[in-house]
Design an enzyme around this catalytic site. Structure first.
Site, short mmCIF file in Angstrom:
data_model
loop_
_atom_site.label_atom_id
_atom_site.label_comp_id
_atom_site.label_asym_id
_atom_site.label_seq_id
_atom_site.Cartn_x
_atom_site.Cartn_y
_atom_site.Cartn_z
N HIS A 65 -5.62 1.84 -5.70
CA HIS A 65 -7.11 2.31 -6.20
C HIS A 65 -8.21 1.66 -5.38
CE1 HIS A 65 -5.57 4.03 -10.01
NE2 HIS A 65 -4.67 2.85 -9.93
N LEU A 66 -8.90 2.60 -4.66
CA LEU A 66 -9.78 2.12 -3.75
C LEU A 66 -11.39 1.87 -4.62
CD1 LEU A 66 -8.72 3.89 -0.38
CD2 LEU A 66 -8.44 1.28 -1.14
N ASN A 97 -8.96 8.50 -9.68
CA ASN A 97 -9.77 7.91 -10.91
C ASN A 97 -11.00 7.34 -10.36
OD1 ASN A 97 -8.28 5.74 -10.05
ND2 ASN A 97 -7.99 4.71 -12.24
N ASP A 319 0.32 -0.33 -6.84
CA ASP A 319 -0.83 -0.23 -7.92
C ASP A 319 -2.12 -1.02 -7.97
OD1 ASP A 319 -2.25 0.97 -10.32
OD2 ASP A 319 -0.87 0.39 -11.65
#
Lengths: 445, 336
Positions: A65-66, A97, A319
């Site tokens: 997730h960046l 997301n 993750d």
């Protein structure tokens, strides 16, 4: 234009894509592997003395997730890219997301352009939404997302609850040839839970997330993948039952793959209670170990490791889920799920190698050629074969270091390994032949 | 433990045992899992002195004069809050309450920020009730003041556990071999969770009786892992109650029906209400307790709640004494 030469000397080269594990040199020319062998030399090359170090293909992370766009207080493409390079990653796939979520070509474009400017250390491959706005109501325009550069699809953070919509999504991705990288979780069972539904949840009086919440959704998704002939990758699987479902599906010849995270491979539900910070306090409610899926049991770890050894769990993905201090420095039941994982992945996983649970080549395989095969991208082969991009990571397998979140390059300081001593460290990362991260100890002439 | 010995030390005008260093190690009261048998007994013995004070005409001793006790209740509470505040006042402490309603339990309205305010105001101890499990632990990690847990989510309610132990000891004397049955919503009960810890030293046979849906999946595993061998689980109340010495139903919240954990209140009452017929299966002299607040006619019939075997009002009275003992131990010592 000058030709760039990079010569890495005397490394133990571990490249599972070629079943290679030998001390030799690597020569890269203009960002591609030119030769791997003994006593290579090249006039005018930048020479790296890697004696005592291990060289592998750069790591590939299928799941991170960046946070950009939309949550730049947690992470940006720039900081995430730097953290990834420090963790030895040269290719990362970012989950959709964000805000807006990655459900239009414009957002894909934004991320890829930003990545090339601000995170030149790594390939950033976006993963597009399965459904518009990750709402689970109508499918996103997958063909357009694919042509814009998405390497797979996911509504990560939740499942597509509608079985029919998931079936339709898989029909579409089967045509596109791209995998759905699915977060499998039955919302009905999982919602309101914060921990594995085991003894720790019972003791702390916190609602649990049962293993079945994951397994039932994985069973459904495998059935749909079989029906549609689509490629399905199940991400961050965490239970013995999930491993068994995937193993059975693969035995049937279905194109089902899965990954596990460094934290699910090394930590259990008890981690939340451990680490009392002050004397007189018997237990803790450590939000740094709050993650979804939740940390499970020693038996689940055993199953995941058996899965790595028999080829059921083909990849390890971080993750990487950076959060702000405020997201975590609060009541356990209000705290965000997630672990900032780029910079600790290799160190944590090396505990499995040093502990004799998996071999080094099994570990590297899961972080290089295996995820590369799932992604099928020419820019990320996860290999040191001649002609491959010169994405190389240099590792010191025995070097000890202490996790200190203050020195982490990620904005997310949320690590359950704070203060822990790891044995095994990334000392340099090369992307397309360029040095993009190095610990000071490395000598380059 | 030399409580009697200590008592003869510097009893002072309030006739309270003077503690010697080493007897009491707790800066906080977060749960009873880290209490030794001696420490529990110490609280109960001091509570005895406090009961004496409560029986006087003028219920006030100067023990905590000059000390300030803060209460932060993030959940509605009638008896626990009143009980703690009275306990502090009877010991001559000043009290301050931070108005914290459930609606302010949200990210952005930080518990830690409120606690830091109290710390800056130089209170000596903070009593916290909070809907989230572990909130008092978070507090204890981030401020230097003593924290007393007055109930955190479904996790713990240590002062309730202690006051119930006190009530039991006063009425039953020796607790060894006694069978005690707790009935109802074990899943959401912080009282039951504190009970399983404080009963572990006294050779009590503790039976938890609930529908299977109201016992967490990991509960048996937890009992085993934590070595809580004195606790058993029984789904059938008519079996559980047989030959018991004490029966304690828990409050059954009507919301449990909406979430499907019980099919209907009607069926729950048929299966799990403590009424005269069921109490008749217990020992003839069995006592009835309830941690409150009660739903009369739901988990307990009115005649049982107010019957001759009921200790429910004594629990309330003893609650003040036990909380006085805790405040004394936490805030009363020198250099604490």
């Amino acid at each position: 234009m000058t030709v760039k030469y990079l010569l890495i000397k005397n490394a133990r080269v571990v490249d599972p894509s070629q079943d290679m594990d030998q001390v030799c040199d690597i020569l890269a020319v203009d960002g591609h592997i030119k030769a791997v062998g003994k006593k290579l030399s090249s006039e005018g090359a930048k020479i790296v003395d890697a004696s005592g170090l291990t060289a592998c293909p750069g790591f590939i992370d299928m799941h991170c997730h960046l946070r950009e766009p939309g949550f730049e207080q947690k992470e940006t493409i720039r900081t995430g890219g730097a953290a990834a390079a420090r963790g030895g990653f040269t290719t990362i796939c970012c989950m959709p997301n964000t805000n807006p979520p990655i459900d239009t070509a414009a957002t894909v474009d934004y991320i890829m352009k930003n990545a090339s400017l601000k995170a030149p250390q790594v390939n950033v491959f976006p993963i597009g939404c399965i459904t518009k706005n990750r709402q689970g109501r109508e499918l996103s325009e997958m063909a357009e997302l694919a042509s814009a550069g998405c390497v797979g699809f996911s509504d990560d953070g939740s499942s597509v609850n509608s079985t029919r919509l998931m079936m339709l999504a898989l029909q579409n991705t089967a045509k596109l040839g791209l995998p759905i990288i699915d977060h499998s979780e039955d919302e009905d069972l999982a919602d309101g839970g914060h921990l594995h539904d085991g003894w720790v949840a019972a003791r702390l009086g916190i609602r649990g997330i049962p293993s079945v919440a994951e397994e039932s959704m994985i069973a459904r998704n495998i059935a749909l993948a079989e029906m549609t002939g689509a490629r399905l990758h199940l991400t961050h699987i965490s239970t013995r039952g999930s491993v068994e479902l995937v193993r059975t599906a693969r035995k049937k010849g279905l194109d089902i793959t899965c990954d596990a995270t460094p934290h699910h491979l090394t930590l259990t539900e008890e981690r939340v209670m451990q680490n009392p910070l002050k004397p007189g306090v018997s237990i803790s409610f450590d939000t740094r170990a709050k993650v979804n899926p939740p940390l499970r049991t020693p038996d689940d770890i055993d199953a995941l490791i058996e899965g790595i050894k028999d080829g059921t769990v083909v990849a390890i993905a971080t993750d990487h889920a950076p959060h702000t201090l405020e997201d975590k420095l609060c009541e356990f039941e209000l705290a965000a799920f997630g672990i900032s994982g780029f910079e600790t992945a290799f160190g944590a996983l090396m505990s499995l190698v040093h502990g004799g649970r998996i071999s080094l080549s099994e570990l590297i395989r899961c972080m290089t050629c295996n995820p590369a095969a799932i992604l099928g991208q020419a820019k990320a082969t996860g290999s040191l074969r001649i002609g491959s991009p010169a994405d190389i990571v240099l590792l010191d397998l025995d070097r000890k270091w202490v996790v200190d979140s203050r020195t982490m390059l990620s904005l997310g300081k949320n690590t359950p390994w704070e203060g822990q001593t790891f044995k095994g460290m990334v000392v340099a990362t090369f992307h397309c032949g360029e040095l993009v991260y190095s610990d000071n100890a490395i000598g380059i002439s | 433990m030399g409580v009697n010995e200590a008592r003869t030390g510097t009893a002072g005008q309030e006739n309270l045992p003077q503690l010697s260093i080493g007897q009491w190690q707790h800066k906080h009261v977060l749960d009873l899992d880290d209490f030794s048998k001696d420490e529990i007994n110490l609280v109960l013995e001091i509570a005895d002195s406090m009961v004496d004070i409560l029986s006087r005409d003028v219920k006030r001793v100067p023990t905590l004069r000059g000390k300030t006790i803060a209460t932060m209740f993030y959940e509605p509470s009638t008896r626990t809050r009143a009980s703690f505040e009275l306990a502090a006042k009877y010991l001559s402490a000043d009290t301050v309450s931070l108005d914290a309603t459930k609606s302010s339990v949200a990210k952005g309205e930080s518990l830690i920020d409120s606690l830091r305010t109290l710390q800056a105001l130089e209170v000596d101890a903070v009593i916290i009730r909070h809907p989230c499990a572990g909130a008092p632990y978070l507090a204890a990690q981030h401020i230097e003041k003593s924290i007393i847990n007055a109930g955190d989510g479904c996790h713990a309610h240590p002062s309730q556990g202690l006051l119930d132990m006190y009530t039991l000891k006063r009425r039953l004397g020796n607790l060894a071999g006694r069978k005690i049955v707790i009935i109802g919503d074990i899943m959401h009960s912080r009282v039951a969770r504190s009970w399983i810890w404080c009963t572990r030293f006294f050779d009590i046979n503790l039976v938890l009786c609930a529908p299977p849906t109201l016992i967490p999946f990991g509960f048996r595993d937890m009992l085993k892992t934590c070595g809580l061998n004195h606790v058993t689980i029984e789904y059938d109340l008519d079996k559980a109650v047989v030959d018991s010495d004490v029966v304690m139903p828990l409050r059954m919240q009507k919301e449990r029906q909406q979430s499907g954990l019980i099919s209907t209140i009607r069926e729950y009452m048929q299966l799990y209400q403590l009424n005269q017929a069921r109490l008749a299966k217990a020992k003839p002299d069995a006592f009835v307790m309830h941690p409150g607040p009660m739903n009369e006619g739901l988990e307990i019939s009115r005649d049982v709640a107010y019957g001759s075997r009921s200790l429910i009002e004594q629990q309330v009275t003893n609650g003040v004494a036990v909380r006085m003992a805790l405040l004394y131990l936490i805030a009363g010592g020198k250099n604490r």
